[in-house]
Write an enzyme that holds these catalytic residues in place. Structure first.
Site, short mmCIF file in Angstrom:
data_model
loop_
_atom_site.label_atom_id
_atom_site.label_comp_id
_atom_site.label_asym_id
_atom_site.label_seq_id
_atom_site.Cartn_x
_atom_site.Cartn_y
_atom_site.Cartn_z
N CYS A 50 -20.55 -57.41 23.40
CA CYS A 50 -19.81 -56.51 24.28
C CYS A 50 -19.00 -55.49 23.48
O CYS A 50 -18.96 -54.30 23.80
CB CYS A 50 -18.88 -57.30 25.20
N ASP A 51 -18.32 -55.97 22.44
CA ASP A 51 -17.53 -55.07 21.61
C ASP A 51 -18.40 -53.98 20.99
O ASP A 51 -18.04 -52.80 20.99
CB ASP A 51 -16.84 -55.85 20.49
N TYR A 52 -19.53 -54.39 20.43
CA TYR A 52 -20.38 -53.40 19.76
C TYR A 52 -20.96 -52.39 20.75
O TYR A 52 -20.95 -51.18 20.49
CB TYR A 52 -21.51 -54.10 19.01
N GLY A 86 -18.25 -50.08 21.83
CA GLY A 86 -17.89 -49.20 20.72
C GLY A 86 -18.86 -48.06 20.57
O GLY A 86 -18.47 -46.91 20.31
N ASP A 96 -14.54 -59.97 24.13
CA ASP A 96 -16.00 -60.00 24.14
C ASP A 96 -16.56 -61.17 24.94
O ASP A 96 -17.41 -60.99 25.83
CB ASP A 96 -16.51 -60.06 22.70
#
Length: 392
Positions: A167-169, A172, A139
């Site tokens: 970034c991860d969210y 996802g 991230d």
């Protein structure tokens, strides 16, 4: 009937990007089978030091409505178990580095051969090719590489890490969208397909307005650096002000802050370019005024002028907000050894097929025997697999 009832997902994902997507699939009825390594499981089980060890809040915040099967995929027996699961599945999801699923024997072409209806979904940092393909997607690194970290309210503010996994969210949620689109397409074609999302692409896409301005006009847009917006300290906290979407925003700000009319009436302050040229002066005046009274006072004054504003609050304040309760954003689950735990609910409200919390996050390998039995493994075969260390 739940929105995704009857959909089976084999979930290789770990940490946050992938599990945030597969948890939402489970919230709407998919049977999510979480593949975990013996003894250690998902990396998020050990990402924090917690009294409950592998069953900590980081893990159970993104792994409810899933069943855990603990398998050593390095051996042939473990691989065969996974292949049996995939043969009957609708979706396979992973978020390893590019090429890892191929190396461990579960790449797209191989899985398509045994299950043509399969949706094979992968989230990576950068994709299968290019100068960064070998890099892991993390991230904070993507905040830096994508340009997101560079923009800040003022150049005199040091560059810093955004403290939530932005970034991860984002990636996802793109992974979730890709899976749902592929499932919808399969209803029409009868065939599965490959879904690829990349953190780098997701972060660029988040900046679509800024990117288009740069590509087509050669100029930079920074919404945080607008001259009539900002975060300003008060006597007991801070206020966020957005001086936009108004016919005469500076006039209304002056009225709210008791600044003289002669300020907004100045000839050089009649349009956005003029405001930008005088940004340092205006922001200095705003800071001086906000520092003289409380947050509640200034929020009331700004709202009287119909200006966009909000107090800057802690997460604890936000969680305790009446709006959080009205929107049913906190749900409770029973958790072994801990009693009732609280986690955030799905943010997507469906009137006919809403999200439900039917299962707490599983303990490592909790559903191994149950899942194998459902796929035709008898007790003797399960016992042999345990003896060989293929499952736990």
């Amino acid at each position: 009937m739940k929105a995704l009832e009857g959909i089976t997902v084999v979930d290789f994902t770990q940490v946050f990007m992938g599990p945030s997507a597969t948890q939402l699939l489970g919230d709407y009825g998919a049977d999510v089978i979480k593949i975990e390594r013996p003894k250690v499981g998902d990396l998020s089980r050990s990402s924090v030091v917690d009294p409950h060890g592998l069953d900590n809040p980081i893990f159970y915040s993104i792994n409810r409505n899933k069943r855990s099967i603990s398998i050593d995929t390095r051996g042939e027996e473990g691989k065969q178990v996974v292949l049996d699961l995939i043969r009957d599945a609708d979706v396979v999801v992973s978020n390893f580095r590019a090429g890892v699923m191929d190396r461990i024997g579960f790449g797209y072409e191989a899985m398509k051969a045994i299950n043509p209806r399969l949706i094979w979904a992968s989230g990576t940092g950068f994709g299968e090719s290019g100068p960064y393909a070998h890099k892991g997607g993390q991230d904070v690194l993507l905040q830096a590489l994508s340009g997101v970290m560079w923009r800040r309210q003022s150049e005199d503010i040091p560059l810093s890490i955004y403290p939530t996994t932005l970034c991860d969210y984002t990636t996802g949620m793109h992974l979730l969208q890709g899976i749902l689109l592929a499932l919808l397409a399969r209803e029409r074609t009868g065939e599965g397909q490959r879904v690829d999302v990349r953190m780098f692409d997701s972060m660029l896409h988040m900046q679509m307005q800024e990117a288009a301005t740069h590509l087509n006009r050669g100029t930079e847009i920074n919404w945080a650096a607008m001259p009539l917006s900002g975060v300003f300290a008060t006597t007991d906290g801070a206020v966020c002000l957005v001086g936009a979407f108004k016919q005469e925003p500076l006039r209304d700000i002056c009225a709210a802050l008791d600044l003289p009319d002669t300020l907004w009436q100045r000839a050089d302050l009649q349009d956005p370019p003029g405001h930008m040229a005088a940004k340092a002066e205006l922001q200095g005046l705003f800071r001086e005024r906000f520092a003289t009274n409380t947050t509640a006072h200034w929020v009331r004054r700004l709202e009287e002028q119909d200006l966009l504003c909000a107090p800057v609050r802690t997460m604890a304040d936000a969680l305790a907000d009446e709006q959080t309760a009205i929107n049913n954003m906190i749900v409770k689950m029973e958790h072994p050894g801990e009693g009732v735990v609280q986690v955030l609910n799905s943010p997507i409200s469906l009137s006919a097929t809403p999200a439900t919390v039917d299962r707490r996050a599983p303990q490592l390998g909790e559903n191994t025997a149950e899942l194998l039995a459902e796929h035709g493994y008898d007790e003797e075969r399960i016992a042999r697999l345990r003896e060989k260390g293929a499952i736990s």
